[in-house]
Design a protein around this motif. Structure first.
Motif, PDB file in Angstrom:
ATOM      1  N   ARG A   1      -0.673   3.921  -8.793  1.00 22.69           N
ATOM      2  CA  ARG A   1       0.750   3.628  -8.644  1.00 22.69           C
ATOM      3  C   ARG A   1       1.594   4.634  -9.415  1.00 22.69           C
ATOM      4  O   ARG A   1       1.182   5.147 -10.451  1.00 22.69           O
ATOM      5  CB  ARG A   1       1.068   2.227  -9.138  1.00 22.69           C
ATOM      6  CG  ARG A   1       0.528   1.092  -8.282  1.00 22.69           C
ATOM      7  CD  ARG A   1       0.945  -0.236  -8.897  1.00 22.69           C
ATOM      8  NE  ARG A   1       0.335  -0.451 -10.204  1.00 22.69           N
ATOM      9  CZ  ARG A   1       0.881  -1.171 -11.178  1.00 22.69           C
ATOM     10  NH1 ARG A   1       2.087  -1.701 -11.016  1.00 22.69           N
ATOM     11  NH2 ARG A   1       0.238  -1.336 -12.339  1.00 22.69           N
ATOM     12  N   THR A   2       2.818   4.867  -8.909  1.00 19.54           N
ATOM     13  CA  THR A   2       3.816   5.644  -9.632  1.00 19.54           C
ATOM     14  C   THR A   2       4.930   4.694 -10.026  1.00 19.54           C
ATOM     15  O   THR A   2       5.512   4.024  -9.166  1.00 19.54           O
ATOM     16  CB  THR A   2       4.371   6.798  -8.779  1.00 19.54           C
ATOM     17  OG1 THR A   2       3.292   7.649  -8.380  1.00 19.54           O
ATOM     18  CG2 THR A   2       5.394   7.616  -9.551  1.00 19.54           C
ATOM     19  N   VAL A   3       5.229   4.630 -11.310  1.00 18.69           N
ATOM     20  CA  VAL A   3       6.099   3.571 -11.814  1.00 18.69           C
ATOM     21  C   VAL A   3       7.124   4.114 -12.803  1.00 18.69           C
ATOM     22  O   VAL A   3       7.020   5.232 -13.311  1.00 18.69           O
ATOM     23  CB  VAL A   3       5.273   2.467 -12.524  1.00 18.69           C
ATOM     24  CG1 VAL A   3       4.295   1.822 -11.565  1.00 18.69           C
ATOM     25  CG2 VAL A   3       4.550   3.031 -13.748  1.00 18.69           C
ATOM     26  N   ASP A   4       8.132   3.280 -13.053  1.00 20.80           N
ATOM     27  CA  ASP A   4       9.035   3.451 -14.186  1.00 20.80           C
ATOM     28  C   ASP A   4       8.629   2.433 -15.250  1.00 20.80           C
ATOM     29  O   ASP A   4       8.252   1.295 -14.921  1.00 20.80           O
ATOM     30  CB  ASP A   4      10.490   3.193 -13.781  1.00 20.80           C
ATOM     31  CG  ASP A   4      11.054   4.276 -12.871  1.00 20.80           C
ATOM     32  OD1 ASP A   4      10.410   5.337 -12.741  1.00 20.80           O
ATOM     33  OD2 ASP A   4      12.127   4.041 -12.283  1.00 20.80           O
ATOM     34  N   VAL A   5       8.719   2.840 -16.508  1.00 24.11           N
ATOM     35  CA  VAL A   5       8.356   1.951 -17.621  1.00 24.11           C
ATOM     36  C   VAL A   5       9.508   1.981 -18.625  1.00 24.11           C
ATOM     37  O   VAL A   5       9.852   3.050 -19.143  1.00 24.11           O
ATOM     38  CB  VAL A   5       7.047   2.397 -18.301  1.00 24.11           C
ATOM     39  CG1 VAL A   5       6.687   1.456 -19.435  1.00 24.11           C
ATOM     40  CG2 VAL A   5       5.914   2.479 -17.284  1.00 24.11           C
TER      41      VAL A   5
END
Length: 426
Positions: A35-39
């Motif tokens: 997955r490619t995410v914002d944190v």
């Protein structure tokens, strides 16, 4: 107030340090599940994880496009008092200011590699007394907010007439602020008595135990496991390279005993802390198959016994994968999740609610990251505390045309320098 009436200081887990309350958004980070995410990080913890582009930045923002985001590494077996002493031009100095300087420099090197928590074994006793420990504790105070540093007090002898001073000094070390008691029972004339003394001090002060042993004596390991079983907050031993030299059936029985007692083993994939006669590594797969928690550390870093050493947890993980035969996920777990558990630290996951102890490494998959871990961004208590950026440059060549390219430098080349070619950021 007498020294005996002083109350022990709280454990060196860094809990007294106030976490940075500002917000930080890590955007477009890749996770190990693809997955490619914002944190979003707030107050030293992970507040939210969402799909890339779904979270807004309240404060600062760091673009992690092209990076793999991982739980930060931890270093469970360092030697801060002797680190970098091989670089000394003359005899090694153990003056407090020199020990503090070396310990600080070594900690910052390991932080830059991605270890946001360190456990340092520090020798006490002899002509130096408690001086090296006080110096490393001072380094710990100066590093607060950057990296959590815990010290293990390591006395030379603890039994007999000669060991009486060492036992008194071990108790004084805990009162000074040592967060763990340990030592090397193999070097004492009575190894079993040494372990009994360490466990007694640990029980008195409710601190963990971390013992340095080669592990080549199965009977001694069995006695240690019998004594350590059920002790809280826990017993760790390492590097146990000698366990790998025992017949497999003997080593398996020893591993079963350690697992039943809940003893953690910290292996050193680089090959040990001392001279060549003690090189080798613990049988990691055998220990794991028996149910022993196995963490991995770096050991000595460029001291007089081992003039090389990077103090890099990703190198330790790489060696576990390449030589130890572990899958990349298990190899990295040994320097992150298992190392943190061995050190009594909270679990870290890239999920909401967990501590913001993170490491971003340029790459797409964990196997690639362990192979070419050049550029790194380290997050401790919710803020970026270290960055390492590596750039490779090649001369113009048809063979390099398909490589990922960055813009060429704006400045003109130095006279006589080769023509600038494709630039690959690693």
């Amino acid at each position: 107030m007498s020294a005996d009436s002083k109350q022990p200081q709280p454990p060196e887990d860094g809990a007294a340090t106030t976490a940075d309350s500002t917000s930080l958004l890590l955007s477009h980070a890749r996770l190990t599940d693809g997955r490619t995410v914002d944190v979003r990080l707030v107050g030293g913890r992970i507040e939210a994880v969402g799909t890339a582009g779904s979270l807004t930045a309240v404060g600062a923002r760091v673009d992690l496009a092209g990076y793999l985001l991982l739980p930060a590494a931890a270093e469970p077996h360092a030697h801060s008092d002797t680190a970098l002493s091989a670089d000394s031009p003359g005899p090694v100095s153990y003056a407090p200011e020199e020990v503090q300087r070396r310990a600080t420099e070594a900690a910052l090197l390991q932080l830059g590699h991605g270890a946001t928590a360190l456990r340092a074994h520090v020798r006490i006793g002899g002509v130096q007394g408690l001086g090296p420990l006080e110096a490393v504790l001072q380094a710990r105070r100066s590093l607060r907010g950057l990296v959590d540093l815990t010290t293990v007090a390591v006395p030379r002898l603890l039994t007999g007439v000669a060991g009486a001073d060492g036992l008194a000094m071990l108790r004084d070390a805990v009162k000074m602020g040592a967060g763990v008691v340990g030592g090397c029972p193999d070097l004492d004339p009575d190894p079993t008595g040494y372990v009994e003394a360490v466990l007694e001090v640990a029980a008195e002060h409710s601190v963990p135990v971390d013992l340095h042993t080669d592990g080549d004596d199965p009977a001694r390991l069995a006695r240690l496991a019998a004594m350590a079983g059920g002790l809280r907050p826990g017993v760790t031993i390492g590097p146990c390279a000698g366990l790998g030299r025992l017949p497999s059936d003997v080593a398996r029985r020893a591993a079963d005993g350690l697992a039943a007692a809940g003893v953690t083993v910290v292996c050193l994939p680089q090959g040990g802390c001392g001279g060549t006669e003690r090189r080798g590594a613990a049988p990691v797969r055998l220990l794991r198959a028996a149910g022993v928690r196995v963490a991995a550390g770096s050991g000595a870093m460029r001291d007089v016994a081992n003039p090389v050493g990077r103090g890099d947890p990703l190198e330790a993980a790489y060696l576990l994968a390449s030589l130890g035969g572990l899958p990349p996920e298990a190899a990295y777990g040994a320097v992150s999740a298992e190392a943190r558990a061995a050190m009594g630290l909270p679990e870290v996951r890239v999920e909401a609610g967990f501590p913001a102890e993170l490491l971003a490494v340029r790459g797409e998959r964990l196997s690639g990251v362990l192979s070419l871990a050049y550029s790194r961004i380290v997050v401790h208590r919710g803020r970026v505390v270290a960055r390492t950026s590596a750039v490779r440059e090649y001369c113009d060549s048809a063979a390099a045309l398909d490589l990922p390219r960055q813009a060429r430098p704006e400045r003109p080349p130095e006279p006589g320098s080769p023509p600038a070619g494709p630039v690959v950021r690693s």
